[in-house]
Write a protein that holds these residues in place. Sequence first.
Motif, PDB file in Angstrom:
ATOM      1  N   GLU A  79      48.865  42.761  56.192  1.00  0.00           N
ATOM      2  CA  GLU A  79      48.591  41.328  56.004  1.00  0.00           C
ATOM      3  C   GLU A  79      47.162  41.123  55.485  1.00  0.00           C
ATOM      4  N   HIS A  80      46.219  41.941  55.956  1.00  0.00           N
ATOM      5  CA  HIS A  80      44.847  41.842  55.445  1.00  0.00           C
ATOM      6  C   HIS A  80      44.776  42.166  53.958  1.00  0.00           C
ATOM      7  N   GLU A  81      45.584  43.111  53.493  1.00  0.00           N
ATOM      8  CA  GLU A  81      45.612  43.426  52.058  1.00  0.00           C
ATOM      9  C   GLU A  81      46.084  42.211  51.256  1.00  0.00           C
ATOM     10  N   ARG A  82      47.109  41.529  51.766  1.00  0.00           N
ATOM     11  CA  ARG A  82      47.606  40.326  51.069  1.00  0.00           C
ATOM     12  C   ARG A  82      46.532  39.224  51.080  1.00  0.00           C
ATOM     13  N   GLN A  83      45.823  39.129  52.224  1.00  0.00           N
ATOM     14  CA  GLN A  83      44.728  38.138  52.305  1.00  0.00           C
ATOM     15  C   GLN A  83      43.659  38.398  51.258  1.00  0.00           C
ATOM     16  N   ARG A  84      43.309  39.686  51.074  1.00  0.00           N
ATOM     17  CA  ARG A  84      42.249  40.026  50.111  1.00  0.00           C
ATOM     18  C   ARG A  84      42.623  39.564  48.705  1.00  0.00           C
ATOM     19  N   ALA A  85      43.893  39.735  48.339  1.00  0.00           N
ATOM     20  CA  ALA A  85      44.348  39.300  47.016  1.00  0.00           C
ATOM     21  C   ALA A  85      44.209  37.775  46.901  1.00  0.00           C
ATOM     22  N   ALA A  86      44.562  37.051  47.968  1.00  0.00           N
ATOM     23  CA  ALA A  86      44.450  35.580  47.941  1.00  0.00           C
ATOM     24  C   ALA A  86      42.981  35.162  47.832  1.00  0.00           C
ATOM     25  N   LEU A  87      42.086  35.865  48.546  1.00  0.00           N
ATOM     26  CA  LEU A  87      40.658  35.520  48.496  1.00  0.00           C
ATOM     27  C   LEU A  87      40.099  35.738  47.090  1.00  0.00           C
ATOM     28  N   ARG A  88      40.529  36.831  46.452  1.00  0.00           N
ATOM     29  CA  ARG A  88      40.096  37.096  45.062  1.00  0.00           C
ATOM     30  C   ARG A  88      40.538  35.964  44.144  1.00  0.00           C
ATOM     31  N   GLU A  89      41.770  35.522  44.293  1.00  0.00           N
ATOM     32  CA  GLU A  89      42.295  34.451  43.447  1.00  0.00           C
ATOM     33  C   GLU A  89      41.548  33.134  43.714  1.00  0.00           C
ATOM     34  N   LEU A  90      41.216  32.862  44.985  1.00  0.00           N
ATOM     35  CA  LEU A  90      40.467  31.642  45.306  1.00  0.00           C
ATOM     36  C   LEU A  90      39.064  31.686  44.685  1.00  0.00           C
ATOM     37  N   ARG A  91      38.444  32.875  44.675  1.00  0.00           N
ATOM     38  CA  ARG A  91      37.130  33.007  44.024  1.00  0.00           C
ATOM     39  C   ARG A  91      37.248  32.698  42.537  1.00  0.00           C
ATOM     40  N   ARG A  92      38.308  33.246  41.916  1.00  0.00           N
ATOM     41  CA  ARG A  92      38.511  33.030  40.481  1.00  0.00           C
ATOM     42  C   ARG A  92      38.720  31.528  40.222  1.00  0.00           C
ATOM     43  N   GLN A  93      39.479  30.880  41.095  1.00  0.00           N
ATOM     44  CA  GLN A  93      39.741  29.441  40.910  1.00  0.00           C
ATOM     45  C   GLN A  93      38.463  28.611  41.091  1.00  0.00           C
ATOM     46  N   ALA A  94      37.589  29.022  42.018  1.00  0.00           N
ATOM     47  CA  ALA A  94      36.309  28.320  42.209  1.00  0.00           C
ATOM     48  C   ALA A  94      35.450  28.464  40.954  1.00  0.00           C
ATOM     49  N   ASP A  95      35.452  29.672  40.364  1.00  0.00           N
ATOM     50  CA  ASP A  95      34.704  29.891  39.117  1.00  0.00           C
ATOM     51  C   ASP A  95      35.263  29.017  37.999  1.00  0.00           C
ATOM     52  N   GLU A  96      36.586  28.837  38.012  1.00  0.00           N
ATOM     53  CA  GLU A  96      37.224  28.024  36.981  1.00  0.00           C
ATOM     54  C   GLU A  96      36.764  26.562  37.086  1.00  0.00           C
ATOM     55  N   VAL A  97      36.625  26.064  38.322  1.00  0.00           N
ATOM     56  CA  VAL A  97      36.124  24.695  38.515  1.00  0.00           C
ATOM     57  C   VAL A  97      34.708  24.604  37.960  1.00  0.00           C
ATOM     58  N   ASP A  98      33.892  25.634  38.225  1.00  0.00           N
ATOM     59  CA  ASP A  98      32.521  25.674  37.710  1.00  0.00           C
ATOM     60  C   ASP A  98      32.501  25.648  36.186  1.00  0.00           C
ATOM     61  N   GLY A  99      33.397  26.423  35.585  1.00  0.00           N
ATOM     62  CA  GLY A  99      33.350  26.628  34.128  1.00  0.00           C
ATOM     63  C   GLY A  99      33.998  25.516  33.331  1.00  0.00           C
ATOM     64  N   ALA A 100      34.858  24.707  33.958  1.00  0.00           N
ATOM     65  CA  ALA A 100      35.562  23.655  33.213  1.00  0.00           C
ATOM     66  C   ALA A 100      34.713  22.375  33.173  1.00  0.00           C
ATOM     67  N   ALA A 101      35.189  21.372  32.420  1.00  0.00           N
ATOM     68  CA  ALA A 101      34.513  20.071  32.360  1.00  0.00           C
ATOM     69  C   ALA A 101      35.562  18.996  32.144  1.00  0.00           C
ATOM     70  N   GLY A 102      35.203  17.761  32.528  1.00  0.00           N
ATOM     71  CA  GLY A 102      36.091  16.628  32.285  1.00  0.00           C
ATOM     72  C   GLY A 102      37.403  16.743  33.031  1.00  0.00           C
ATOM     73  N   ALA A 103      38.487  16.309  32.359  1.00  0.00           N
ATOM     74  CA  ALA A 103      39.797  16.280  33.022  1.00  0.00           C
ATOM     75  C   ALA A 103      40.265  17.674  33.468  1.00  0.00           C
TER      76      ALA A 103
END
Length: 225
Positions: A79-103
């Motif tokens: 289960e911890h291995e599955r969590q790590r994959a989810a945490l990586r994806e959440l980091r990527r999504q946070a970076d995406e919010v940083d990198g995007a603009a507007g709508a």
Amino acid sequence: MARFDLYASIHKALRSFMADTLGAVGRMDVDDAAERDATLQQLRSLLDALEHHAQIEDEFIHAAMQARRPGSAEETGAEHERQRAALRELRRQADEVDGAAGAPRAVAAHALYQHLSLSVAENLAHMHEEETVDNAVLWAEFTDDELAAIHDRIVASIDAQEMAQVIRWMAPSLTPYERSTLFGALQAKAPAEVFHRLLEVARPHLAPRDWNKLVFGIAAVPLAA
Ligand SMILES: [Fe+2]
């Protein structure tokens, strides 16, 4: 008689940290740079804390379970291995919010919120599994003294900055009795300046009533001993 619970206090802290962060991401004004930065910073420190928490459980708790009862930590470790994959994806999504603009930025923020919500739900279910199924193994295979020794090794592995973060979320999440016991132990084991610094970390996050109970509680600890 209640057994020594390695999970109870830290899981209360993480539940509060997750719930607070989920609420903050949900209400985030993506067009307000200061608010966006502060919220994503809190999210990233939550993700770091969750990753380190799983690592500590693997290293100190699962290894001990496997040694006494081979195979008993396999499910929770997977289960911890599955969590790590989810945490990586959440980091990527946070970076995406940083990198995007507007709508597109608002769309990315909502996708991040939805995934964080699901990850929090999975993590809550996982922590319940640890507190019931894994604790049953630990209580069958270890004495309370042995579990306390594992707990001491975990605490000794945590640096000052991380300890302050743990206390910031743990202190307001505990009952008055648990909070007094935690600070009583810190008072007994940590250097005085560390103990006082951690009290100051906790204070702004406690209601005046809880602060008063804590001050009374730790003053009463030596009298009760
Ligand atoms: Fe875990």
